[in-house]
Structures are given as structure tokens and as C-alpha cells.
Design an enzyme around this catalytic site. Structure first.
Site, PDB file in Angstrom:
ATOM      1  N   LYS A  40     121.953   9.456 -29.525  1.00  0.00           N
ATOM      2  CA  LYS A  40     122.482  10.088 -30.742  1.00  0.00           C
ATOM      3  C   LYS A  40     123.216  11.359 -30.327  1.00  0.00           C
ATOM      4  CE  LYS A  40     121.216  11.746 -35.327  1.00  0.00           C
ATOM      5  NZ  LYS A  40     121.946  13.040 -35.198  1.00  0.00           N
ATOM      6  N   TYR A  70     116.517  22.680 -38.987  1.00  0.00           N
ATOM      7  CA  TYR A  70     117.132  21.913 -40.066  1.00  0.00           C
ATOM      8  C   TYR A  70     116.412  20.580 -40.248  1.00  0.00           C
ATOM      9  CZ  TYR A  70     120.609  19.392 -42.805  1.00  0.00           C
ATOM     10  OH  TYR A  70     121.237  18.657 -43.786  1.00  0.00           O
ATOM     11  N   GLU A 100     131.621   9.838 -33.141  1.00  0.00           N
ATOM     12  CA  GLU A 100     131.457  11.290 -33.075  1.00  0.00           C
ATOM     13  C   GLU A 100     132.555  11.913 -32.215  1.00  0.00           C
ATOM     14  OE1 GLU A 100     128.766  13.042 -34.626  1.00  0.00           O
ATOM     15  OE2 GLU A 100     128.574  11.072 -35.582  1.00  0.00           O
TER      16      GLU A 100
END
Length: 732
Positions: free
Chosen positions: A144, A62, A202
Site C-alpha cells: 500500500k 489519523y 498512486e
């Protein structure tokens, strides 16, 4: 807009043609088509990933799609699509959960894939903020985490709302489900929190919890999740909070949205404040003061990646000073003050079995490597890009060679090294004829690509041109995908574009075809009828003229408005070229330059150069092409277009900046002008509306004065910006 399965299937099937050409080697026409393909693919995978928690490709694949789209847009900025993935964040939520609009857009992040990308990011910031090379720039660095983005709204310290990212503008209300996550407090700790604060982060699942969940799902014959991120997303988006409560979800904060009062003036200070409110913040969050320190922390996190109990795919850098963040601002989809530094792509060895040549819409012959199946980063790879004949020669690859491949930067993997020692055996030769129609293949001067000279007699090009004709940004005929076009072309039901609009005369034939019935035929014919009227810009793009992309077609439509005016201009161009004969004292090069200058001067449209004009002349000088267009115009109506101007008083004005600006960089000034709808030109001409002059201005100032063009200083420009363009340049 609903997704067209046929269009997706058609575009997806082309991932071994143009996708094998590196962005900088694409022609304008190829880039236009490739951006359309990427937009469709990314939209499809976004929907699977964000809305259905069922990804069809790996994160690396992706990222490669998104990166390729970004690189093509950087090489062809005028071709950036209105629906570009670079302007989109996620996908509009379509589940049964209630929908809520974010008070402040919940943006994504731009990606970097190398240490150089990070250095370039810092350089851009220094230029934008006009910082000296030695002036320190502090940035926060943190992992991340690979989870589902969520925004938690607290009012007077109490949790009132939780919303997923969605498309960045509208997300899903998951408040009842968030309330059962132990990491997320109902009431903020302490008493110094702002009256209103949205804490963003998140929602994730640890590797251990993921393993336990899949084991339970297996024992209960339930759905198995592909990875912890999908498990977290599926668990958070349940209609029943009791299911969410059993899934052991976690939360990690990384920023904020709407906030009534800032408790700190730095990113690091803000994150420490959020931590004091009782929300988890990464233990690896660090404030760094140099590129070396940033990269050192990146590699430290990368080294311990496998040992962490949750998935991460890189680190995030953010400018520490909030006032600098405010000046840098945002692009359509991401903040300019932040960068996600992704971990490197994985590599693997395999055997090159064969080299396949595929023919695209413009006749380009593209080599694709057929590989012995190998797993790279969890994905089975059977093909890779070879770009063109030059790349094959550089790598010196032949069928049977052992090669090293990686998945980074291209839609399909690329061969990065030939591992087979040099031996005395024959090189692989690029074909000199088209593998489809056997016409001669030629390589034009200055280009790396070989092209089939068969034109519209080549079945591969005809089918590709028809497919382009019905694509979403052209005639947008729903239900007429690649499979149907190939089938109709093979049976001579559709040979030219006009034949599409004559299909209603073959209705009985269509109904009797395998896989078709009265309802499906009626739907197709209705879709075709709905496209008999088309705007000039879409019509020009649909013709598939080389170098005429979406943006270029729109530029011509903006200038000429109607087909008759555009057609008249083409006739004048052809006549001009015929009478511009070389003089006895001119060299061939000087003659070509003179012709180019005369023709581009006649058209006089920004960004329309000689290559585009010559392509137009070549297309309409070909009698077969003109016959196809004339035949098509008997079946359709091309409507005139008039583009609306933006509301700012500066919309459409042409501004030139010159000299050294003191309070802002040239890039920041340009962004201010473009935000107000103005165009920034590199040179002064009679079309220039006014000049913004800084210190040590040179020839541009002199030319502006000679042409009596208004000149203002930097202070006046800032007043204009502050008042959204509502101060006259002539006002003192």
C-alpha cells in the site's frame, strides 16, 4: 459546508475526555458525542491532508481516529451519523484546479490492524459468498504505497484525462501535470486495450527525490515538505506543469475505474493486462491462496519496508475473482472485497507523571495519564488514555511508574503495560468526589464509569451541556464555540440554553467585551436568530438526554412528529410507571422486567429499549430539567417533522428471512433488502410485511402462517431484487 473554527477548536480540546474511554465502554450518549467529535476532527484533518497537502497529524494518529470511529459505529450502529467518516472518502477539492466528476466513484479502503482482522475479513467473505471452509479463496497482495490517488482515463489508447480522488465523487483535473510524469504514457502500448479504460493508482515521490527537493527548497528559502506523500501531492496539484516536471514524480497502478471491456476475469489478470499497456505495477504483487500465504507475504514486505525507496504503510488484499468482487459490492466508502492491512503501531517507554481527572457532559469522571514527553512514530506524546478506574487497577499504575505506551486504536495513545516492579507502596485511589464541584461521585450498577452526582449544578457539566446544545447536529449555532461558552458562563451571560436566545438583550454588554466588536456581535446574534426554529429530532438531541443520540432522536421524531405528541407520551410513561406497583409475590428483578416490558410495549418503536425509556423518564421527572425545557420553549419553536420514504416499492417494508438460502448468504440477502429501503427483522410479528423462506424453515414460518403473513421462496425474492422491488409479493 464550511468548517467552523470555533467548533473545531472546541471539539479538538476535548480529546482527553471521552476519547480516553474505549469504544465498548461508552454509553450511548457518550458515543453520540464522541462520533460528532471524531467526524469534526477527521473532516478537518482530511481538508488539511487532501486539499492543502499540509497534514497536522501523523498517518498513525489519523488511522487511530478512523479506527475509533469505526469501532464506535460497530458497537452503536444506530448512532452512525449522516456525515460519518465511514461514508466519506476524502474531502471535496477546493483548490483553483478545475473540478471533474468521476464516472465511477473512487473509493477508499477499509483498514485492518492485526492478523486476526485479516482472518475476520476472510471469514466475512466466506459467509457472504456461502463458501465452505475448505473452498480456496485467492487474493492478490501488494504494498500500500503512500501517495496521492489519481485516475487516468484512456480513450482509444490515448490519455484524455487525469483526476485526483478528491472526495471520491469529484476530483481535480491534473491532466497537464500528469503528462509530464515519465511513468505515465501518452499512448497505451500494444493494441488489445479496451476502447475506454480508467487506470487508477498512486502518484508518489521516492525518498531520494524527496530529499533532493527539500534541499533545493531550503537553498531557495522555499516551503519544506513534511514527507514524500505531501511533496508528491503538492507537486501534482500545481497550476504550472513546469513545476511538476521538475519534481521527479512516479506512478504505480493498482486498479481501474470505468472500463468498456474486461481483458481478464481476475484481479491478478487485470493487473498484468495494465502492466502490458505500459503502466508500472508493483513487482511485489502476488496472488495468494491461503491466509498463511497472505500473512507471510505481508510480513516479508514489512521486513523490507525500510529498504524501499518509497513510503508504504501496509499491504492491500483484494479478492482475485472479479465475479466475486461484483457480488460482494461496495459500502458507502469502500469495496467489501478489499482490505488494507496496516503495519503495527510503534511503542515507547516513558514515565507517568500524574493522573488527571476530567469531567464530561454526562458527569463521567475520566482519568488521563500525564506523561513525560516522548516521541512515538515521529509524534511527541504527553498524555495517554487510562479509560476508567478498572483500567487503572488492572495496570496497577501510580505516578512515578515507568510505562509502555502505543499509538493504536485511540485518538490519544494508551498505556499497554506497567514496567515498574511491584513494591510495597500505596495504590493510587480513584476520587470519590467530583474535582470540579466536589459533589459525590457514584458508580452505577453494571457500569465501569464513575459519575458526578452534581448534575446541572456542576459547572463542568453545564458548560459541556451548553456546548452540546449549540453543536453542529443540535442547534448548530455558528460562532458560539467552547471558548465563548466558557467565557459567557463565567460571567453569567449564559447559564441555561434559553439564555442563548436572550443574548440580544445584552447586545451592548457583548460589544464592550474584550475581543468583541459590533460586527462580530451582530454576526453571533444573527446566527442565534436563525436557529429559533428547530426540528423535533434536533431539539430532542440538543437537550443532551442520556442515551438519546442523533438516530434515537430521529426515531422518536419519526414516530411522534410534533413536540406536543412527544411530550404527551412522556407524561403517559411517567403515569404508567407510577401505577405499575410490585405485587406481593414478585421479586424485585421480576418487577423490573415487567415494568420494562410494559413501558417499551407502550412506546413500540424498533431499537427503543428500556434503558432509553428510563433515561427519558428520569430526565423529565427532574423538575429542574423540566423548567429548563419550559423556559427554552418560550424562546424557540419546535417544528414538526415528516420523513420522506425512499422511492423503492419496498421502502419501509419489514422483511424476515428464515431457513437456509441456497444462492446467497443471509448477510447478502439482508444487504439486498436494505438497498431497496426495506427493514430486516429478526423475528416475525404483525408488523412483518412478508417472509422469505429457505430450506429447513422452523418456527418463523409457522408463526407467519398463523398470522396470515405472505411467504415467498428464494427464487421469488431474487425476481423482486432483479426488478428493484417492482414485483408484488402476491404475484404468482
Amino acid at each position: 459546508m464550511s468548517e467552523d473554527p470555533d467548533l473545531f477548536s472546541a471539539i479538538s480540546s476535548q480529546n482527553q475526555t471521552l476519547s480516553t474511554i474505549s469504544p465498548e465502554r461508552l454509553t450511548s450518549d457518550q458515543a453520540t458525542f464522541e462520533l460528532e467529535r471524531l467526524a469534526t476532527l477527521i473532516r478537518h484533518y482530511d481538508r488539511l491532508y487532501h486539499d492543502q497537502d499540509s497534514p497536522a497529524i501523523s498517518d498513525g494518529e489519523y488511522d487511530a481516529l478512523v479506527l475509533r470511529n469505526r469501532l464506535i459505529e460497530q458497537n452503536f450502529p444506530n448512532l452512525t451519523r449522516p456525515d460519518s467518516p465511514s461514508k466519506r472518502i476524502g474531502t471535496r477539492a477546493t483548490s483553483r484546479l478545475p473540478k471533474i466528476a468521476h464516472s465511477i466513484a473512487m473509493l477508499s479502503l477499509d483498514n485492518g490492524f492485526s492478523d486476526k482482522d485479516v482472518g475476520d475479513f476472510l471469514d466475512r467473505i466466506r459467509r457472504f459468498l456461502r463458501l465452505g471452509a475448505q473452498e480456496p479463496v485467492a487474493l492478490t497482495v501488494e504494498p500500500k504505497i503512500d501517495g496521492l490517488s489519481c485516475s487516468l482515463r484512456y480513450e482509444k489508447g490515448r490519455l484524455t484525462q487525469a483526476v485526483t480522488r478528491g472526495d471520491g465523487i469529484i476530483g481535480e483535473d491534473v491532466t497537464p501535470n500528469v503528462r509530464v510524469i515519465n511513468d505515465i504514457p501518452e499512448t497505451l502500448a500494444g493494441s488489445t486495450w479496451p476502447e475506454v479504460v480508467e487506470i487508477r493508482g498512486e502518484v508518489y515521490m521516492t525518498k531520494a527525490a524527496f530529499s533532493d527537493l527539500n534541499q533545493r527548497q531550503s537553498e531557495e528559502n522555499g516551503k519544506l515538505f513534511a514527507n514524500p506523500r505531501n511533496a508528491a501531492a503538492g507537486s501534482l496539484r500545481q497550476l504550472d506543469p513546469n513545476i511538476t516536471a521538475r519534481r521527479s514524480l512516479r506512478f504505480l497502478a493498482h486498479g481501474w475505474g470505468e472500463i468498456s471491456d474486461f481483458p481478464a476475469d481476475t484481479q491478478y489478470g487485470m493487473m498484468q493486462a495494465i502492466k502490458s499497456y505500459g503502466l508500472p505495477v508493483s513487482d511485489l504483487l502476488l496472488c495468494c491462496h491461503s491466509l498463511d500465504e497472505m500473512l507471510q507475504h505481508y510480513h516479508k514486505i514489512e521486513a523490507h519496508r525500510a529498504d524501499m525507496d518509497f513510503d508504504i504503510d501496509g499491504v492491500v488484499y483484494k479478492i482475485d475473482r472479479l465475479d466475486w468482487q461484483s457480488r460482494l459490492g461496495f459500502s458507502a466508502r469502500a469495496p467489501r472485497f478489499a482490505l488494507a492491512h496496516k503495519f503495527p503501531a510503534e511503542k515507547a517507554q516513558t514515565t507517568l507523571l500524574d493522573i488527571d481527572i476530567q469531567v464530561g457532559r454526562t458527569g463521567v469522571l475520566t482519568p488521563v495519564a500525564k506523561l513525560e514527553a516522548v516521541t512515538v512514530g515521529g509524534v511527541v506524546v504527553t498524555s495517554a488514555t487510562l479509560h476508567n478506574a478498572d483500567e487503572i487497577k488492572r495496570l496497577a499504575v501510580r505516578p512515578g511508574d515507568r510505562v509502555l505506551i502505543q499509538r493504536a486504536g485511540d485518538v490519544i495513545p494508551q498505556i499497554v503495560e506497567n514496567l515498574t516492579p511491584e513494591v510495597n507502596r500505596e495504590d493510587w485511589h480513584f476520587p470519590s468526589t467530583c474535582p470540579v464541584c466536589h459533589s459525590l461521585a457514584k458508580r452505577e450498577e453494571g457500569e465501569s464509569a464513575w459519575r458526578c452526582t452534581g448534575g446541572l449544578i456542576c459547572p463542568a457539566q453545564r458548560v459541556e451541556r451548553l456546548r452540546h446544545f449549540v453543536s453542529r447536529t443540535a442547534f448548530d449555532i455558528e460562532g458560539l464555540g467552547l471558548t465563548h461558552i466558557e467565557s459567557f458562563f463565567a460571567d453569567k451571560l449564559i447559564v441555561t440554553p434559553a439564555d442563548i436566545f436572550r443574548l440580544h438583550k445584552r447586545r451592548d454588554t457583548l460589544i464592550n467585551r474584550e475581543g468583541w466588536a459590533e460586527v462580530s456581535v451582530n454576526n453571533l446574534l444573527a446566527a442565534i436568530e436563525n436557529r429559533r426554529v428547530i426540528s423535533l429530532d434536533r431539539f430532542l438531541y440538543a437537550l443532551g438526554i442520556r442515551h438519546i443520540g442523533v438516530v434515537t432522536a430521529r426515531d422518536f421524531a419519526r414516530q411522534y412528529h410534533e413536540w406536543d405528541a412527544f411530550s404527551k407520551m412522556i407524561g403517559q410513561l411517567k403515569s404508567m410507571r407510577n401505577i405499575l406497583l410490585p405485587s406481593l409475590i414478585e421479586t424485585e428483578e421480576k418487577y423490573r422486567k415487567r415494568v420494562a416490558k410494559e413501558l417499551t410495549g407502550f412506546v413500540n418503536i424498533p431499537n427503543i429499549g428500556n434503558k432509553i425509556i428510563q433515561s427519558l423518564i428520569a430526565f423529565f421527572s427532574e423538575s429542574h430539567n423540566q423548567s429548563v425545557v419550559d423556559d427554552l420553549l418560550l424562546e424557540i419553536e419546535v417544528k414538526s417533522v415528516h420523513f420522506q420514504q425512499q422511492s423503492s416499492p419496498l421502502a419501509g417494508e419489514v422483511i424476515v428471512f428464515t431457513g437456509s438460502l441456497e444462492t446467497l448468504s443471509r448477510e447478502e440477502a439482508k444487504r439486498q433488502a436494505e438497498t431497496l429501503g426495506a427493514k430486516v427483522a429478526a423475528s416475525v410479528s404483525r408488523k412483518t410485511s412478508f417472509v422469505v423462506c429457505g430450506k429447513a424453515a422452523g418456527s418463523k414460518l409457522s408463526k407467519a402462517e398463523a398470522l396470515s403473513i405472505p411467504v415467498i421462496d428464494e427464487m421469488k425474492w431474487q425476481k423482486i431484487v432483479k426488478n428493484n422491488g417492482h414485483i408484488s409479493v402476491k404475484t404468482e
